[in-house]
Design a protein around this motif. Structure first.
Motif, PDB file in Angstrom:
ATOM      1  N   UNK B   1       0.851  -1.147   0.196  1.00  0.00           N
ATOM      2  CA  UNK B   1       0.100  -0.180   0.172  1.00  0.00           C
ATOM      3  C   UNK B   1       0.923   1.269   0.023  1.00  0.00           C
ATOM      4  N   UNK B   2       1.822   0.924   0.811  1.00  0.00           N
ATOM      5  CA  UNK B   2       2.694   2.353   0.886  1.00  0.00           C
ATOM      6  C   UNK B   2       3.389   2.574  -0.574  1.00  0.00           C
ATOM      7  N   UNK B   3       2.670   3.211  -1.498  1.00  0.00           N
ATOM      8  CA  UNK B   3       3.425   3.355  -2.905  1.00  0.00           C
ATOM      9  C   UNK B   3       4.461   4.335  -2.883  1.00  0.00           C
ATOM     10  N   UNK B   5       7.335   6.640  -4.100  1.00  0.00           N
ATOM     11  CA  UNK B   5       7.391   7.483  -5.260  1.00  0.00           C
ATOM     12  C   UNK B   5       8.336   7.221  -6.213  1.00  0.00           C
ATOM     13  N   UNK B  48       3.524   8.102 -14.044  1.00  0.00           N
ATOM     14  CA  UNK B  48       3.022   9.481 -13.145  1.00  0.00           C
ATOM     15  C   UNK B  48       4.167   9.914 -12.362  1.00  0.00           C
ATOM     16  N   UNK B  50       6.736  12.474 -10.762  1.00  0.00           N
ATOM     17  CA  UNK B  50       6.475  14.019 -10.507  1.00  0.00           C
ATOM     18  C   UNK B  50       7.771  14.338  -9.996  1.00  0.00           C
ATOM     19  N   UNK B  51       8.421  15.380 -10.140  1.00  0.00           N
ATOM     20  CA  UNK B  51       9.578  15.848  -9.803  1.00  0.00           C
ATOM     21  C   UNK B  51       9.567  16.101  -8.387  1.00  0.00           C
ATOM     22  N   UNK B  52      10.522  15.678  -7.751  1.00  0.00           N
ATOM     23  CA  UNK B  52      10.547  16.122  -6.189  1.00  0.00           C
ATOM     24  C   UNK B  52      10.925  17.482  -5.807  1.00  0.00           C
ATOM     25  N   UNK B  53      10.033  18.304  -5.475  1.00  0.00           N
ATOM     26  CA  UNK B  53      10.224  19.650  -5.299  1.00  0.00           C
ATOM     27  C   UNK B  53      11.321  19.779  -3.939  1.00  0.00           C
ATOM     28  N   UNK B  54      11.259  18.902  -2.858  1.00  0.00           N
ATOM     29  CA  UNK B  54      12.204  19.136  -2.020  1.00  0.00           C
ATOM     30  C   UNK B  54      13.620  18.792  -2.258  1.00  0.00           C
ATOM     31  N   UNK B  55      13.670  17.780  -3.274  1.00  0.00           N
ATOM     32  CA  UNK B  55      14.950  17.690  -3.551  1.00  0.00           C
ATOM     33  C   UNK B  55      15.420  18.548  -4.618  1.00  0.00           C
ATOM     34  N   UNK B  57      14.705  21.832  -4.856  1.00  0.00           N
ATOM     35  CA  UNK B  57      14.934  23.061  -4.335  1.00  0.00           C
ATOM     36  C   UNK B  57      16.025  23.070  -3.108  1.00  0.00           C
ATOM     37  N   UNK B  58      16.329  21.953  -2.562  1.00  0.00           N
ATOM     38  CA  UNK B  58      17.469  21.765  -1.722  1.00  0.00           C
ATOM     39  C   UNK B  58      18.698  21.771  -2.827  1.00  0.00           C
ATOM     40  N   UNK B 119      11.632  27.889   3.421  1.00  0.00           N
ATOM     41  CA  UNK B 119      10.368  27.418   2.578  1.00  0.00           C
ATOM     42  C   UNK B 119      10.145  28.502   1.498  1.00  0.00           C
TER      43      UNK B 119
END
Lengths: 341, 341
Positions: B1-3, B5, B48, B50-55, B57-58, B119
Motif C-alpha cells: 500500500x505504501x506506494x 514515489x 506518473x 512527479x519531480x520532487x520539489x524538496x530535492x 529546491x535543496x 520554505x
DNA sequence: CTGAAAGCGCTAACAC
DNA sequence: GTGTTAGCGCTTTCAG
C-alpha cells in the motif's frame, strides 16, 4: 552581500564538534551532555541559525505540511474552513499551504501539480465549479498522498469526504417558505454536476412534491449563484411574466442579485417575494431586509477535515478506509423570508 | 500500500540509462537525443512521475516560492492583493504560499519562523494590528531573504514598501464631508503605531485645520475599526451628548458599526450624520445607504509588490536598494456622505 | 557521550 | 550524446 545561510556544519566547526552532535543537541536528544546542548543552542540563536526545511523534509520524506485547495479565499465560508483547518494543523505541528483555483478547472490542475511535487503531505480540497471529471485528483492520489474533500466533493471518487446535509436543509428551508404562504417558489440553482447544487435542488423539489405543489420548469433558474446571474434570473422571471412569490437561492450571492433587483424595482421583500440564501455570508445580516440563510459551520468542517487528513497522513502505509462525514447545518431565519411576525 | 514515489532513478533503470540523462531529458537539455527524450517522457507520464520539489529546491538553493503574510485572507482588500500577487507570480514561474497572522503578533512571529526555514525565496507582508516592534522581520531579513511590505508597513525598517496615499485620500475625503456641510466630523481611528491609521488621522486633522474647523478630542474615537468597536464608538458619542454631523472612519468595518447603530436608532444617514469608510469592501455597495469609501487598488498593489519582490529575488547578491512606491487611491462617492443630489 | 558515513532525489560540472 | 561523481543540509544507523 550574499549572506550565506548558517548550517549545522557552521555551528559544529565553531564548537569543535560534528554536525551529528549539533543535530542531536538541537533536537534535545537524550544522549548529549547538558553543557554541549547549552553551547549549541547559544551559538545557534547567536548566529540566527534556522533549520533548513528543504533539507529536513527531503531527508525525512515528509514536511508536516498540508495543502488546501479552494475555489477562492475571499468567500467567508472558505475562509472560515481554512481557519478551522489552521487551528487543528497548528496544534498538531503542521503547516498549511493555501491555493486557489478561482473556480477554474485549468488553474485547479496547475495548482494540484505544484502541490504534489512533494510540497505537501496531504491535501484538503473543494472543487471548482468547472470541475466535472476528476482525473487530476486521481493522479494526485496515485502518488499515495492522502486527500480529503469538503463541501464540493466529487462523488465518483473513493476518498474521504465531509459535507453538510444539503438535501435536508434545502428541504427544510423550502418548507419554511411554504409555511410562510409561498406556493410558487423559484429555484436559483448552480451547476448540477456539483454535488451541493444537485442535492439542494433535490431537497427543494422533494419539499414541493411532498407538499403537493407543482415543480414548474419556468421557476427553475439553472445558473444563478453569482450576484450577476442572480440579478439576471430575477429580471427574467419578472420580464417573462412568471408568477412567483419566493426565491430559494442555492447560494447567498444569487440571493443578493435577486435582492438588488428587487430593491431597484421596488419589489417588496418578503411581502411580494420571499427570499432565502445559502452559506450565511456576513452581508446577509447587513442587507435590508436581512437574509435568511444556511450556516454551514465552516470552522467545524475545517477542523474535522484537518483531523481526518492528519490521521490519514500519520497512518500512512496501513490501508486507510475513506470516511464520509455529514455535518448538520443550521438555518438562520431572518426577515427576508418571514411574512408573519 | 505504501506506494513508493517514482524517482528519476526508477526511470533510468527501466530505460537502461542513468539518472543524469533522465534529468536532462526531462529538462529538454540540448545534448540529449530526440528518441531518448521521447522515451523518457513517455515513461514518466506512464508511471506518473512527479519531480520532487524538496530535492530540487535543496539542490538548487531556491524553490521559486514566494510567501505572503497577511492579517487575514477574509478581507476583500487582502484577498484582492493576493490575487494580484498570484497573477504576476504565476506568470514568472513562482508559487505562492499564503499565511495569516489573524492580527496577532505571536501568530505573526510563528508564521514568519516557518516561512524562513527555507520554505520561501522571499516574502510579501502586511503587519498585524498588534505589531509595534519588528525584530522578527529583521531576523527574517538577516537570513538574506528579500522582503516587501505593503499597506501596513513598519517605518522603522529599511526595506521595500508599497502603500497608498493614505494621508492625501483622508484629507480629500474629509474635505468632501466639509463640502457637504459637515463641521463636526468624528474620527473613527485605528492604532496609530500602524502607519495607515496614523496617516489617515493626520490627513483628517490637517483638512480640518486648513478649513478652520476645530479638531476636538471628544470627536476622536481612538479604536473604532471593527464592526463592534465602530458600533460602540457611535453609541458613546450619542450617549455622551457629543454634537457631531459626520463620521470619517479609517476602515469600512468601523463605518459599518456606525451605520448599524444609526439604523437601530433611526439616525438618518447622511441627513443627520454623514459617514465615510475606507477600503471599499464589497458590503459598502450593498448596505443602505451605500457607503462612500476609498478604493486601494488591491490588484495593482499585489502586482507591484510581486514584481518588486521577484526582482529582488533574482538580483540576489547584488546589493539592492529598497524602493518605496506610493499608489494613488480612489474615492468612491456613494450616498452615505452626500447631502446634495 | 560523540564521530563517521551513508543517503533522501536531484542537478551540474567534468569526463569520455 | 551519455555516464560518473560530488554535493545541497540534514538525520541516523553503526562504531567507538
Amino acid at each position: 552581500m550574499t549572506e550565506k545561510r548558517i548550517t549545522i556544519y557552521d555551528l559544529a566547526r565553531q564548537l569543535n564538534t560534528t554536525a551529528s552532535t549539533v543535530s542531536r543537541a538541537l533536537q534535545d536528544h537524550p544522549g548529549i551532555s547538558k553543557p554541549m546542548k547549552e553551547a549549541v543552542r547559544k551559538l545557534a540563536t547567536k548566529l540566527n541559525y534556522q533549520t533548513n526545511y528543504r533539507a529536513l523534509s527531503l531527508r525525512k520524506g515528509f514536511g508536516n505540511t498540508i495543502g488546501i485547495l479552494v475555489p477562492q479565499v475571499n468567500r467567508n465560508f472558505f475562509a472560515t474552513v481554512i481557519h478551522g483547518i489552521e487551528t487543528i494543523a497548528a496544534a498538531s505541528g503542521y503547516h498549511v499551504l493555501i491555493c486557489q483555483s478561482f473556480e477554474s478547472l485549468s488553474k485547479e490542475k496547475i495548482q494540484l501539480k505544484n502541490l504534489l511535487n512533494g510540497r505537501v503531505d496531504g491535501l484538503i480540497a473543494s472543487v471548482s465549479l468547472e470541475t466535472k471529471s476528476c482525473t487530476h485528483f486521481e493522479s494526485f492520489m496515485a502518488t499515495g498522498l492522502p486527500l480529503v474533500f469538503f463541501d464540493r466533493v466529487p462523488d465518483t471518487m473513493d476518498v474521504s469526504k465531509i459535507t453538510i446535509d444539503d438535501y435536508a436543509s434545502a428541504y427544510k428551508i423550502t418548507e419554511h417558505l411554504i409555511a410562510n404562504g409561498c406556493s410558487r417558489i423559484a429555484l436559483f440553482g448552480g451547476p448540477e454536476h456539483i454535488n451541493i447544487y444537485r442535492n439542494r435542488a433535490a431537497g427543494y423539489r422533494d419539499a414541493l412534491n411532498d407538499n403537493k405543489l407543482p415543480v414548474s420548469g419556468e421557476l427553475h433558474c439553472v445558473n444563478a449563484i453569482t450576484r450577476e446571474t442572480g440579478y439576471q434570473a430575477m429580471a427574467e422571471l419578472v420580464s417573462n411574466g412568471v408568477a412567483f412569490d419566493a426565491v430559494f437561492a442555492a447560494g447567498d450571492y444569487g440571493a443578493l442579485g435577486a435582492m438588488l433587483y428587487a430593491r431597484e424595482k421596488r419589489i417588496d421583500i418578503p411581502g411580494a417575494v420571499a427570499i432565502t440564501g445559502y452559506a450565511n455570508e456576513p452581508f446577509g445580516e447587513i442587507i435590508d431586509p436581512p437574509l435568511t440563510s444556511v450556516d454551514q459551520h465552516g470552522i467545524e468542517m475545517g477542523r474535522q477535515s484537518a483531523r481526518m487528513l492528519i490521521e490519514e497522513i500519520e497512518h500512512k502505509g496501513e490501508s486507510y478506509i475513506p470516511r464520509e462525514i455529514v455535518l448538520r447545518s443550521e438555518i438562520i431565519y431572518r426577515p427576508s423570508s418571514q411574512r408573519n411576525g
